[in-house]
Scaffold this motif. Structure first.
Motif, PDB file in Angstrom:
ATOM      1  N   UNK A 166     -23.230  34.951  50.360  1.00 18.40           N
ATOM      2  CA  UNK A 166     -23.438  33.565  49.935  1.00 18.40           C
ATOM      3  C   UNK A 166     -22.434  33.172  48.857  1.00 18.40           C
ATOM      4  N   UNK A 167     -22.193  34.071  47.902  1.00 18.20           N
ATOM      5  CA  UNK A 167     -21.219  33.783  46.852  1.00 18.20           C
ATOM      6  C   UNK A 167     -19.817  33.583  47.400  1.00 18.20           C
ATOM      7  N   UNK A 168     -19.423  34.419  48.340  1.00 21.80           N
ATOM      8  CA  UNK A 168     -18.098  34.289  48.965  1.00 21.80           C
ATOM      9  C   UNK A 168     -18.016  33.002  49.774  1.00 21.80           C
ATOM     10  N   UNK A 169     -19.104  32.629  50.448  1.00 21.81           N
ATOM     11  CA  UNK A 169     -19.111  31.384  51.233  1.00 21.81           C
ATOM     12  C   UNK A 169     -18.900  30.178  50.331  1.00 21.81           C
ATOM     13  N   UNK A 170     -19.599  30.153  49.185  1.00 19.13           N
ATOM     14  CA  UNK A 170     -19.414  29.053  48.237  1.00 19.13           C
ATOM     15  C   UNK A 170     -17.984  29.039  47.700  1.00 19.13           C
ATOM     16  N   UNK A 171     -17.442  30.215  47.382  1.00 20.44           N
ATOM     17  CA  UNK A 171     -16.082  30.337  46.864  1.00 20.44           C
ATOM     18  C   UNK A 171     -15.062  29.816  47.866  1.00 20.44           C
ATOM     19  N   UNK A 172     -15.198  30.235  49.116  1.00 18.87           N
ATOM     20  CA  UNK A 172     -14.267  29.806  50.159  1.00 18.87           C
ATOM     21  C   UNK A 172     -14.353  28.303  50.367  1.00 18.87           C
ATOM     22  N   UNK A 173     -15.567  27.758  50.353  1.00 15.43           N
ATOM     23  CA  UNK A 173     -15.721  26.328  50.626  1.00 15.43           C
ATOM     24  C   UNK A 173     -15.100  25.468  49.541  1.00 15.43           C
ATOM     25  N   UNK A 201     -18.583  37.071  42.663  1.00 13.63           N
ATOM     26  CA  UNK A 201     -19.323  38.207  42.112  1.00 13.63           C
ATOM     27  C   UNK A 201     -20.474  37.737  41.223  1.00 13.63           C
ATOM     28  N   UNK A 202     -20.201  36.779  40.327  1.00 12.62           N
ATOM     29  CA  UNK A 202     -21.251  36.311  39.420  1.00 12.62           C
ATOM     30  C   UNK A 202     -22.356  35.564  40.172  1.00 12.62           C
ATOM     31  N   UNK A 203     -21.974  34.776  41.180  1.00  9.37           N
ATOM     32  CA  UNK A 203     -22.986  34.089  41.986  1.00  9.37           C
ATOM     33  C   UNK A 203     -23.881  35.094  42.702  1.00  9.37           C
ATOM     34  N   UNK A 204     -23.257  36.110  43.294  1.00 11.53           N
ATOM     35  CA  UNK A 204     -24.018  37.106  44.034  1.00 11.53           C
ATOM     36  C   UNK A 204     -24.896  37.956  43.139  1.00 11.53           C
ATOM     37  N   UNK A 205     -24.345  38.416  42.018  1.00 15.47           N
ATOM     38  CA  UNK A 205     -25.106  39.284  41.120  1.00 15.47           C
ATOM     39  C   UNK A 205     -26.272  38.525  40.492  1.00 15.47           C
ATOM     40  N   UNK A 217     -27.277  26.038  43.991  1.00 18.51           N
ATOM     41  CA  UNK A 217     -26.801  24.722  44.426  1.00 18.51           C
ATOM     42  C   UNK A 217     -26.055  24.014  43.308  1.00 18.51           C
ATOM     43  N   UNK A 218     -26.609  24.057  42.101  1.00 19.37           N
ATOM     44  CA  UNK A 218     -25.992  23.372  40.964  1.00 19.37           C
ATOM     45  C   UNK A 218     -24.601  23.923  40.675  1.00 19.37           C
ATOM     46  N   UNK A 219     -24.467  25.247  40.648  1.00 20.69           N
ATOM     47  CA  UNK A 219     -23.163  25.846  40.383  1.00 20.69           C
ATOM     48  C   UNK A 219     -22.168  25.513  41.494  1.00 20.69           C
ATOM     49  N   UNK A 220     -22.623  25.514  42.740  1.00 21.98           N
ATOM     50  CA  UNK A 220     -21.732  25.150  43.845  1.00 21.98           C
ATOM     51  C   UNK A 220     -21.254  23.705  43.703  1.00 21.98           C
ATOM     52  N   UNK A 221     -22.140  22.808  43.296  1.00 20.00           N
ATOM     53  CA  UNK A 221     -21.752  21.407  43.072  1.00 20.00           C
ATOM     54  C   UNK A 221     -20.733  21.286  41.947  1.00 20.00           C
ATOM     55  N   UNK A 222     -20.950  22.037  40.870  1.00 20.37           N
ATOM     56  CA  UNK A 222     -20.017  21.990  39.738  1.00 20.37           C
ATOM     57  C   UNK A 222     -18.643  22.492  40.164  1.00 20.37           C
ATOM     58  N   UNK A 223     -18.607  23.574  40.928  1.00 24.07           N
ATOM     59  CA  UNK A 223     -17.327  24.122  41.379  1.00 24.07           C
ATOM     60  C   UNK A 223     -16.607  23.139  42.301  1.00 24.07           C
TER      61      UNK A 223
END
Length: 204
Positions: free
Chosen positions: A66-73, A120-124, A172-178
Protein backbone atom coordinates in the motif's frame (compact mmCIF):
# COMPACT_ATOMS: atom_id res chain seq x y z
CA UNK A 1 -32.87 7.85 2.83
CA UNK A 2 -31.86 4.98 5.10
CA UNK A 3 -29.33 5.60 7.90
CA UNK A 4 -26.73 3.55 6.02
CA UNK A 5 -27.10 5.71 2.92
CA UNK A 6 -26.80 8.88 5.01
CA UNK A 7 -23.62 7.56 6.60
CA UNK A 8 -22.10 6.74 3.22
CA UNK A 9 -23.05 10.14 1.83
CA UNK A 10 -21.57 11.89 4.85
CA UNK A 11 -18.34 9.93 4.43
CA UNK A 12 -18.25 10.70 0.70
CA UNK A 13 -18.74 14.43 1.27
CA UNK A 14 -16.18 14.52 4.09
CA UNK A 15 -13.48 12.89 1.95
CA UNK A 16 -14.37 15.06 -1.05
CA UNK A 17 -14.13 18.25 1.04
CA UNK A 18 -10.79 17.14 2.47
CA UNK A 19 -9.41 16.50 -1.00
CA UNK A 20 -10.57 19.93 -2.20
CA UNK A 21 -9.06 21.71 0.81
CA UNK A 22 -5.73 19.85 0.72
CA UNK A 23 -5.10 19.26 -3.00
CA UNK A 24 -7.20 22.05 -4.52
CA UNK A 25 -10.31 22.51 -6.61
CA UNK A 26 -9.00 20.05 -9.22
CA UNK A 27 -8.31 17.39 -6.60
CA UNK A 28 -11.64 15.63 -7.15
CA UNK A 29 -10.08 13.60 -9.96
CA UNK A 30 -7.89 11.93 -7.33
CA UNK A 31 -10.95 10.95 -5.28
CA UNK A 32 -11.23 7.37 -6.71
CA UNK A 33 -7.64 6.53 -5.77
CA UNK A 34 -7.77 8.13 -2.31
CA UNK A 35 -11.16 6.60 -1.54
CA UNK A 36 -9.93 3.19 -2.71
CA UNK A 37 -7.03 3.42 -0.27
CA UNK A 38 -9.41 4.37 2.52
CA UNK A 39 -12.01 1.66 1.88
CA UNK A 40 -9.44 -1.08 1.29
CA UNK A 41 -7.51 -0.25 4.47
CA UNK A 42 -10.66 0.21 6.57
CA UNK A 43 -12.15 -3.14 5.49
CA UNK A 44 -8.79 -4.86 5.99
CA UNK A 45 -8.43 -3.33 9.45
CA UNK A 46 -11.95 -4.30 10.52
CA UNK A 47 -11.51 -7.91 9.40
CA UNK A 48 -9.34 -8.48 12.45
CA UNK A 49 -12.26 -7.70 14.75
CA UNK A 50 -14.03 -10.92 13.75
CA UNK A 51 -13.17 -14.22 15.48
CA UNK A 52 -10.73 -16.47 13.63
CA UNK A 53 -9.76 -13.62 11.26
CA UNK A 54 -6.58 -11.58 11.07
CA UNK A 55 -6.30 -8.11 9.61
CA UNK A 56 -4.45 -8.19 6.27
CA UNK A 57 -2.91 -4.88 7.32
CA UNK A 58 -1.27 -6.68 10.27
CA UNK A 59 1.08 -8.14 7.64
CA UNK A 60 4.04 -6.02 6.64
CA UNK A 61 3.80 -7.28 3.05
CA UNK A 62 0.35 -5.74 2.63
CA UNK A 63 1.20 -2.42 4.27
CA UNK A 64 4.41 -2.00 2.27
CA UNK A 65 2.48 -2.74 -0.93
CA UNK A 66 0.00 0.00 0.00
CA UNK A 67 2.83 2.40 0.83
CA UNK A 68 4.56 1.73 -2.49
CA UNK A 69 1.25 2.17 -4.35
CA UNK A 70 0.72 5.59 -2.77
CA UNK A 71 4.35 6.53 -3.52
CA UNK A 72 4.10 5.49 -7.16
CA UNK A 73 0.79 7.30 -7.65
CA UNK A 74 1.76 10.69 -6.25
CA UNK A 75 5.05 10.65 -8.16
CA UNK A 76 3.12 9.76 -11.31
CA UNK A 77 0.84 12.76 -10.66
CA UNK A 78 3.85 15.03 -10.16
CA UNK A 79 5.54 13.91 -13.38
CA UNK A 80 2.29 14.03 -15.38
CA UNK A 81 1.45 17.57 -14.26
CA UNK A 82 4.90 19.17 -14.05
CA UNK A 83 7.07 17.04 -16.33
CA UNK A 84 10.02 14.98 -15.16
CA UNK A 85 12.39 17.93 -14.75
CA UNK A 86 9.73 20.06 -13.07
CA UNK A 87 8.93 17.24 -10.68
CA UNK A 88 12.60 16.82 -9.78
CA UNK A 89 13.04 20.58 -9.47
CA UNK A 90 10.34 20.86 -6.79
CA UNK A 91 12.58 18.87 -4.42
CA UNK A 92 14.91 21.88 -4.32
CA UNK A 93 12.25 23.98 -2.61
CA UNK A 94 11.65 27.68 -3.32
CA UNK A 95 13.94 29.40 -5.80
CA UNK A 96 16.85 31.03 -3.97
CA UNK A 97 19.60 33.42 -5.18
CA UNK A 98 22.44 31.69 -7.01
CA UNK A 99 24.94 32.31 -4.20
CA UNK A 100 22.80 30.13 -1.89
CA UNK A 101 23.33 27.06 -4.06
CA UNK A 102 24.68 25.14 -1.06
CA UNK A 103 21.38 25.67 0.79
CA UNK A 104 19.46 24.63 -2.32
CA UNK A 105 21.60 21.50 -2.59
CA UNK A 106 21.00 20.63 1.06
CA UNK A 107 17.24 21.10 0.67
CA UNK A 108 17.25 18.94 -2.45
CA UNK A 109 19.20 16.16 -0.73
CA UNK A 110 16.97 16.19 2.37
CA UNK A 111 13.77 16.21 0.30
CA UNK A 112 14.96 13.31 -1.85
CA UNK A 113 15.75 11.23 1.24
CA UNK A 114 12.46 12.23 2.89
CA UNK A 115 10.45 11.29 -0.19
CA UNK A 116 12.32 8.02 -0.69
CA UNK A 117 11.47 6.70 2.77
CA UNK A 118 7.76 7.54 2.56
CA UNK A 119 6.72 4.05 1.37
CA UNK A 120 8.59 2.64 4.35
CA UNK A 121 7.07 5.05 6.89
CA UNK A 122 3.56 4.57 5.49
CA UNK A 123 3.91 0.80 5.64
CA UNK A 124 5.53 0.63 9.07
CA UNK A 125 3.02 3.05 10.65
CA UNK A 126 0.03 1.05 9.46
CA UNK A 127 1.58 -2.35 10.18
CA UNK A 128 2.81 -1.42 13.67
CA UNK A 129 -0.55 -0.04 14.78
CA UNK A 130 -2.65 -2.91 13.45
CA UNK A 131 -0.25 -5.65 14.55
CA UNK A 132 0.06 -4.20 18.05
CA UNK A 133 -3.73 -3.83 18.29
CA UNK A 134 -4.18 -7.54 17.59
CA UNK A 135 -1.38 -8.54 19.96
CA UNK A 136 -2.86 -6.43 22.76
CA UNK A 137 -6.25 -8.08 22.22
CA UNK A 138 -4.77 -11.59 22.42
CA UNK A 139 -2.51 -10.91 25.39
CA UNK A 140 -5.11 -9.13 27.54
CA UNK A 141 -7.88 -11.65 26.91
CA UNK A 142 -5.53 -14.48 27.89
CA UNK A 143 -4.21 -13.01 31.14
CA UNK A 144 -6.76 -14.67 33.45
CA UNK A 145 -9.04 -16.88 31.37
CA UNK A 146 -11.99 -17.22 31.45
CA UNK A 147 -12.40 -14.00 33.50
CA UNK A 148 -10.67 -11.77 30.95
CA UNK A 149 -12.51 -13.50 28.10
CA UNK A 150 -15.96 -12.33 29.18
CA UNK A 151 -16.11 -8.52 29.25
CA UNK A 152 -12.70 -7.46 27.95
CA UNK A 153 -13.15 -8.61 24.33
CA UNK A 154 -16.08 -6.23 23.84
CA UNK A 155 -14.14 -3.25 25.18
CA UNK A 156 -11.08 -4.16 23.14
CA UNK A 157 -13.22 -4.57 20.02
CA UNK A 158 -14.52 -1.02 20.43
CA UNK A 159 -10.92 0.17 20.75
CA UNK A 160 -9.97 -1.91 17.70
CA UNK A 161 -12.70 -0.34 15.57
CA UNK A 162 -11.48 3.11 16.62
CA UNK A 163 -7.89 2.22 15.70
CA UNK A 164 -9.07 0.82 12.35
CA UNK A 165 -10.88 4.07 11.51
CA UNK A 166 -7.98 6.28 12.60
CA UNK A 167 -5.36 4.34 10.64
CA UNK A 168 -7.46 4.37 7.46
CA UNK A 169 -7.97 8.12 7.89
CA UNK A 170 -4.26 8.78 8.52
CA UNK A 171 -3.19 6.85 5.41
CA UNK A 172 -5.71 8.75 3.27
CA UNK A 173 -4.69 12.08 4.78
CA UNK A 174 -0.98 11.52 4.16
CA UNK A 175 -1.67 10.38 0.59
CA UNK A 176 -3.67 13.58 -0.02
CA UNK A 177 -0.87 15.71 1.41
CA UNK A 178 1.72 14.00 -0.79
CA UNK A 179 -0.45 14.49 -3.88
CA UNK A 180 -1.02 18.14 -2.93
CA UNK A 181 2.73 18.71 -2.67
CA UNK A 182 3.36 17.65 -6.27
CA UNK A 183 0.16 19.02 -7.80
CA UNK A 184 0.57 22.36 -9.52
CA UNK A 185 -3.12 23.18 -8.99
CA UNK A 186 -2.67 23.85 -5.30
CA UNK A 187 0.43 25.93 -6.03
CA UNK A 188 -1.38 27.95 -8.68
CA UNK A 189 -4.30 28.62 -6.34
CA UNK A 190 -1.87 29.74 -3.62
CA UNK A 191 -0.18 32.17 -6.00
CA UNK A 192 -3.57 33.46 -7.18
CA UNK A 193 -4.61 34.13 -3.58
CA UNK A 194 -1.36 35.99 -2.97
CA UNK A 195 -1.86 38.03 -6.14
CA UNK A 196 -5.41 38.94 -5.15
CA UNK A 197 -4.19 39.91 -1.69
CA UNK A 198 -1.44 42.11 -3.10
CA UNK A 199 -3.90 43.74 -5.50
CA UNK A 200 -6.31 44.47 -2.67
CA UNK A 201 -3.56 46.03 -0.58
CA UNK A 202 -2.39 48.14 -3.52
CA UNK A 203 -5.95 49.25 -4.24
CA UNK A 204 -6.47 50.22 -0.59
Amino acid sequence: PAPGQLTLEAGYLAVKDMISSIIGSQGSRHFPVVATFGILILVSNLMGQFPMFMSPTASVNVTFALGISSFVYYNYVGIAENGLLGHIKHFAGPKLPWYMFLVTGMIFFIEIISSSIRPFTLGVRLFANMFSDEKVFVEITNIFPPVTQIGFPLLLTVLGVFVALVQAFVFMLLSMIYIGEVSHHSHDEHHEEEAHGDAAVAHA
